[in-house]
Design a protein around this motif. Sequence first.
Motif, PDB file in Angstrom:
ATOM      1  N   ASP A 186       0.839  -1.200  -0.017  1.00  0.00           N
ATOM      2  CA  ASP A 186      -0.112   0.029   0.092  1.00  0.00           C
ATOM      3  C   ASP A 186       0.929   1.163  -0.045  1.00  0.00           C
ATOM      4  O   ASP A 186       0.707   2.406  -0.759  1.00  0.00           O
ATOM      5  CB  ASP A 186      -0.827  -0.116   1.083  1.00  0.00           C
ATOM      6  CG  ASP A 186      -2.286  -0.936   0.938  1.00  0.00           C
ATOM      7  OD1 ASP A 186      -2.438  -1.233  -0.015  1.00  0.00           O
ATOM      8  OD2 ASP A 186      -2.744  -1.118   2.044  1.00  0.00           O
ATOM      9  N   VAL A 189       2.330   1.690  -3.670  1.00  0.00           N
ATOM     10  CA  VAL A 189       1.319   2.148  -4.415  1.00  0.00           C
ATOM     11  C   VAL A 189       1.174   3.626  -4.343  1.00  0.00           C
ATOM     12  O   VAL A 189       0.985   4.592  -5.161  1.00  0.00           O
ATOM     13  CB  VAL A 189      -0.109   1.592  -4.167  1.00  0.00           C
ATOM     14  CG1 VAL A 189      -1.299   2.058  -4.930  1.00  0.00           C
ATOM     15  CG2 VAL A 189       0.041  -0.116  -4.738  1.00  0.00           C
ATOM     16  N   GLU A 190       1.293   4.128  -3.064  1.00  0.00           N
ATOM     17  CA  GLU A 190       1.025   5.325  -2.707  1.00  0.00           C
ATOM     18  C   GLU A 190       2.280   6.393  -3.476  1.00  0.00           C
ATOM     19  O   GLU A 190       2.107   7.482  -3.769  1.00  0.00           O
ATOM     20  CB  GLU A 190       0.838   5.759  -1.113  1.00  0.00           C
ATOM     21  CG  GLU A 190       0.738   7.251  -0.815  1.00  0.00           C
ATOM     22  CD  GLU A 190       1.061   7.376   0.671  1.00  0.00           C
ATOM     23  OE1 GLU A 190       1.927   7.625   1.219  1.00  0.00           O
ATOM     24  OE2 GLU A 190      -0.238   6.919   1.560  1.00  0.00           O
ATOM     25  N   GLN A 191       3.486   5.735  -3.276  1.00  0.00           N
ATOM     26  CA  GLN A 191       4.589   6.634  -3.435  1.00  0.00           C
ATOM     27  C   GLN A 191       5.249   6.385  -4.899  1.00  0.00           C
ATOM     28  O   GLN A 191       5.577   7.369  -5.577  1.00  0.00           O
ATOM     29  CB  GLN A 191       5.606   6.272  -2.568  1.00  0.00           C
ATOM     30  CG  GLN A 191       5.378   6.477  -1.086  1.00  0.00           C
ATOM     31  CD  GLN A 191       5.384   7.843  -0.790  1.00  0.00           C
ATOM     32  OE1 GLN A 191       6.412   8.531  -1.361  1.00  0.00           O
ATOM     33  NE2 GLN A 191       4.396   8.349  -0.030  1.00  0.00           N
ATOM     34  N   LYS A 193       3.646   3.826  -7.331  1.00  0.00           N
ATOM     35  CA  LYS A 193       2.651   3.193  -8.390  1.00  0.00           C
ATOM     36  C   LYS A 193       3.320   2.038  -9.098  1.00  0.00           C
ATOM     37  O   LYS A 193       3.317   2.203 -10.149  1.00  0.00           O
ATOM     38  CB  LYS A 193       2.085   4.423  -9.102  1.00  0.00           C
ATOM     39  CG  LYS A 193       1.211   5.412  -8.330  1.00  0.00           C
ATOM     40  CD  LYS A 193       0.695   6.331  -9.572  1.00  0.00           C
ATOM     41  CE  LYS A 193      -0.201   7.549  -8.450  1.00  0.00           C
ATOM     42  NZ  LYS A 193       0.496   7.830  -7.197  1.00  0.00           N
ATOM     43  N   LYS A 195       3.039  -1.700 -10.835  1.00  0.00           N
ATOM     44  CA  LYS A 195       1.944  -2.305 -11.895  1.00  0.00           C
ATOM     45  C   LYS A 195       2.198  -3.765 -11.312  1.00  0.00           C
ATOM     46  O   LYS A 195       1.126  -4.583 -11.684  1.00  0.00           O
ATOM     47  CB  LYS A 195       1.979  -1.994 -13.167  1.00  0.00           C
ATOM     48  CG  LYS A 195       1.777  -0.554 -13.415  1.00  0.00           C
ATOM     49  CD  LYS A 195       1.470  -0.326 -14.943  1.00  0.00           C
ATOM     50  CE  LYS A 195       1.382   0.950 -15.269  1.00  0.00           C
ATOM     51  NZ  LYS A 195       1.157   1.625 -16.499  1.00  0.00           N
ATOM     52  N   ASN A 221      -5.080  -3.822  -4.899  1.00  0.00           N
ATOM     53  CA  ASN A 221      -4.426  -2.938  -5.700  1.00  0.00           C
ATOM     54  C   ASN A 221      -4.616  -3.030  -7.107  1.00  0.00           C
ATOM     55  O   ASN A 221      -4.156  -2.113  -7.757  1.00  0.00           O
ATOM     56  CB  ASN A 221      -3.144  -2.374  -5.308  1.00  0.00           C
ATOM     57  CG  ASN A 221      -3.318  -1.764  -3.910  1.00  0.00           C
ATOM     58  OD1 ASN A 221      -3.636  -0.386  -3.867  1.00  0.00           O
ATOM     59  ND2 ASN A 221      -2.947  -2.460  -2.690  1.00  0.00           N
ATOM     60  N   LEU A 223      -2.708  -5.390  -8.860  1.00  0.00           N
ATOM     61  CA  LEU A 223      -1.627  -5.315  -9.545  1.00  0.00           C
ATOM     62  C   LEU A 223      -1.218  -6.685 -10.128  1.00  0.00           C
ATOM     63  O   LEU A 223      -1.925  -7.534  -9.238  1.00  0.00           O
ATOM     64  CB  LEU A 223      -0.340  -4.854  -8.365  1.00  0.00           C
ATOM     65  CG  LEU A 223      -0.703  -3.694  -7.871  1.00  0.00           C
ATOM     66  CD1 LEU A 223       0.754  -3.670  -6.737  1.00  0.00           C
ATOM     67  CD2 LEU A 223      -0.648  -2.474  -8.586  1.00  0.00           C
TER      68      LEU A 223
END
Length: 434
Positions: A186, A189-191, A193, A195, A221, A223
């Motif tokens: 998480d 994903v925030e920092q 991104k 895939k 998420n 991914l």
Amino acid sequence: MTSRTTQLLAGLSALALIATGCGRGDSGGGGGGGEGAVKTDVGVTAEPCKDTPNLTKGCIFLGTISDLTSGPFKALAVPITEAQKKFWERVNKAGGIDGYGVDVTTYVRDNKYNPETHNQVYQEIKSKVLGLAQTLGSPTTAAIIGDLGDNNIVSVPASWTSAWAFEDVILESGTNYCLESMNAIDYAVEQFKPKSVMAVHYPGDYGEDAAAGAKVAAEKNGLTFEAVETASGQDNQAGAINAVNSKKPDLVILTTGPTDAAVIVGQTAARGFTGKYIGTSPTWNPGLLKSPAGPAFKALYLQSGPWETFTADTPGHKNMRDTLGTGVTGNDGYTAGWVWSYPLQAALKKAVANKDLSREGLLKAVKQLDKVDYEGMLPASAGNFTGDANAGVVRETMIAKPDDASPTGVSTVKPFFVGPTAKDYKFDKPCFQS
């Protein structure tokens, strides 16, 4: 010797002691029968611990089984064990457990991070200790968990597998590998991104628990996810290295020992890998920055963890540093060993207050703990062993980055947080079983 034989001999020995009027708990307020007597059985003697002249009620013996010489976690295990020794010295100097001293040095054994060896040395000491101040490793502790339960032997794990939340005799601290990996993804994903995510991990509860959490967070998420299992040993990392370099995931959740982490991170970087790594707690050691892989760690690596590092500004961290002394070089093995000791101290105090310092009494005391004072090293809600696992589990973790200026080689970039995946996750069984 079988556990049944051991129990029979222990029972006969206890009867003999009672018959001669000198039972183990027959000291101070000991288990000899008076209104204020404290019931005791295995691992508590009437005589004070050595080197504790001001404590006269008796001695509580706790065992330690750790990776002290040749296993993959020696660099962490040695400071873990030293920190626990110092923690209990501090307790003894402050009056012990209501006058009882605590000995964590007499029954220290090396498991070499081998489940069979772990069980062997456990059998050697189990009839002499009230509980275990440390049992290092997930697969190693799994080798004795049934016997711990059968004999009511409360134990502190030097590991964070999610299985421990479902074992009454285990006093775990901090979040588990599963939720730690969820938070790591998480955060990523925030920092930045990603895939695609790959979990590179040891087999067994340690690695599989982290991989299970990574899979949950990756799927939530949106991914892509792949898990790659790798055995311990520098010569065993070719498969993991080839997988990382051929698949080129944006993020690797790494769950190994420090030496194997150096091989994987260093060699994948040398072959052109430019993705990010986030290592679970035991993956890191400050010596990695001084290794040939040091530049690769600085470029690619982040470290997740269940609590702030050695230099953090909390009362508990300060007390730890003051007790260890100025000659100690920062290593978060010390931090882990110190943090893990708090709930056992609380349980022992509760057991003495209940007038029952037997194994069964200590386990009963554990189940009555609804909070533990970690002196700020964990969130205030940590240490609830009374309810179900979903209610009591700690979900907060932190993220650090390599830092030459830090004694532990890392400094915090994201303090305690809970990502949306871990926050919403229903924790009703060990993650690696899901």
